[in-house]
Scaffold this motif. Structure first.
Motif, short mmCIF file in Angstrom:
data_model
loop_
_atom_site.label_atom_id
_atom_site.label_comp_id
_atom_site.label_asym_id
_atom_site.label_seq_id
_atom_site.Cartn_x
_atom_site.Cartn_y
_atom_site.Cartn_z
N ARG A 1 -49.43 -17.28 -104.21
CA ARG A 1 -49.90 -18.36 -105.06
C ARG A 1 -50.57 -19.37 -104.14
O ARG A 1 -50.21 -19.49 -102.97
CB ARG A 1 -48.80 -18.98 -105.90
CG ARG A 1 -47.71 -19.68 -105.14
CD ARG A 1 -46.66 -20.24 -106.11
NE ARG A 1 -45.74 -21.08 -105.43
CZ ARG A 1 -44.55 -20.72 -104.97
NH1 ARG A 1 -44.14 -19.48 -105.14
NH2 ARG A 1 -43.77 -21.57 -104.35
N VAL B 1 -51.64 -23.35 -103.52
CA VAL B 1 -51.24 -24.70 -103.90
C VAL B 1 -52.18 -25.71 -103.26
O VAL B 1 -52.77 -25.43 -102.21
CB VAL B 1 -49.77 -24.99 -103.50
CG1 VAL B 1 -48.82 -24.05 -104.22
CG2 VAL B 1 -49.57 -24.89 -102.00
N PRO B 2 -52.32 -26.87 -103.88
CA PRO B 2 -53.19 -27.90 -103.31
C PRO B 2 -52.65 -28.38 -101.96
O PRO B 2 -51.44 -28.50 -101.79
CB PRO B 2 -53.17 -29.03 -104.33
CG PRO B 2 -52.20 -28.66 -105.37
CD PRO B 2 -51.70 -27.29 -105.12
N ILE C 1 -51.94 -34.09 -113.97
CA ILE C 1 -52.25 -32.70 -113.65
C ILE C 1 -51.60 -31.82 -114.72
O ILE C 1 -50.44 -32.03 -115.08
CB ILE C 1 -51.72 -32.31 -112.25
CG1 ILE C 1 -52.30 -33.23 -111.17
CG2 ILE C 1 -51.99 -30.84 -111.94
CD1 ILE C 1 -53.77 -33.11 -110.94
N THR D 1 -49.34 -26.53 -116.74
CA THR D 1 -49.55 -25.11 -116.42
C THR D 1 -49.89 -24.93 -114.94
O THR D 1 -49.39 -24.00 -114.29
CB THR D 1 -50.67 -24.51 -117.28
OG1 THR D 1 -51.82 -25.38 -117.22
CG2 THR D 1 -50.22 -24.37 -118.73
N ASP D 2 -50.70 -25.82 -114.40
CA ASP D 2 -51.03 -25.76 -112.97
C ASP D 2 -49.81 -26.05 -112.11
O ASP D 2 -49.53 -25.33 -111.14
CB ASP D 2 -52.14 -26.75 -112.62
CG ASP D 2 -53.48 -26.39 -113.25
OD1 ASP D 2 -53.64 -25.23 -113.69
OD2 ASP D 2 -54.36 -27.27 -113.30
N VAL D 3 -49.07 -27.10 -112.46
CA VAL D 3 -47.89 -27.47 -111.68
C VAL D 3 -46.87 -26.33 -111.71
O VAL D 3 -46.28 -25.99 -110.67
CB VAL D 3 -47.27 -28.79 -112.19
CG1 VAL D 3 -45.97 -29.09 -111.48
CG2 VAL D 3 -48.28 -29.94 -112.01
N GLU E 1 -47.42 -23.15 -112.01
CA GLU E 1 -47.89 -22.08 -111.12
C GLU E 1 -47.68 -22.44 -109.66
O GLU E 1 -47.21 -21.64 -108.87
CB GLU E 1 -49.37 -21.81 -111.39
CG GLU E 1 -49.94 -20.69 -110.53
CD GLU E 1 -51.40 -20.43 -110.81
OE1 GLU E 1 -52.10 -20.00 -109.88
OE2 GLU E 1 -51.86 -20.66 -111.94
N TRP E 2 -48.03 -23.66 -109.28
CA TRP E 2 -47.88 -24.08 -107.89
C TRP E 2 -46.43 -24.10 -107.45
O TRP E 2 -46.12 -23.80 -106.31
CB TRP E 2 -48.49 -25.46 -107.68
CG TRP E 2 -49.97 -25.53 -107.96
CD1 TRP E 2 -50.87 -24.51 -107.87
CD2 TRP E 2 -50.70 -26.67 -108.39
NE1 TRP E 2 -52.12 -24.95 -108.21
CE2 TRP E 2 -52.06 -26.28 -108.53
CE3 TRP E 2 -50.36 -27.98 -108.65
CZ2 TRP E 2 -53.05 -27.15 -108.92
CZ3 TRP E 2 -51.36 -28.86 -109.05
CH2 TRP E 2 -52.68 -28.45 -109.18
#
Length: 155
Positions: free
Chosen positions: A37, A39-40, A111, A114-116, A118-119
């Protein structure tokens, strides 16, 4: 943390996790072997990694925080905190504290959950939602205002 996993100026690729029982690398939860995965990677964190690497170096395979007996463990948190010298010296900040800070701050700034999820590596957004829903107050109010503004534009 492995410097080889910085795949762009603002992206860190997570390939493995340290198993809590064996303290050795293992595949990511909820992923097949070889899956990852991304991540930022905030600029300040990337720069802290670069400073730490310049001062302390890495292991032969690119890890920053690997102890003499193996991989990162909870007892090495003081070394990790040295990466982020601007953080307050709270005694209660640990690895899960860093995770919760990341998720809380991301969600609090809008944010998408769904993004959080996944990260964070959560199996589903339900886990993220149950844990962090309280940090998204006002989303109903924000949605109502957004819809209201849209209705006025359409009129």
């Amino acid at each position: 943390m492995n410097v080889n996993n910085v795949v762009a100026q603002d992206v860190y690729r997570v390939w493995e996790q340290i198993h809590s029982n064996t303290l050795k690398p293992a595949k990511l939860k909820h992923r097949k072997v070889g899956e990852f995965r991304e991540v930022p990677l905030p600029r300040s964190v990337r720069e802290a990694i670069e400073r730490y690497e310049a001062k302390h170096g890495t292991t032969q395979d690119g890890y920053l925080l690997r102890g003499p007996g193996g991989y990162f463990t909870e007892g090495m948190e003081r070394r990790l905190k040295r990466l982020f010298t601007d953080l307050p010296p709270d005694k209660g900040v640990g690895m899960y504290g860093f995770r919760h800070y990341f998720a809380s701050h991301a969600l609090g700034k809008g944010i998408p959950i769904t993004d959080v999820a996944e990260w964070m590596g959560h199996k589903s957004i339900e886990e993220t939602y149950r844990t962090y829903r309280h940090l998204m107050p006002g989303s109903i109010t924000k949605a109502a205002r957004t819809l209201d503004a849209g209705l006025w534009e359409a009129a």
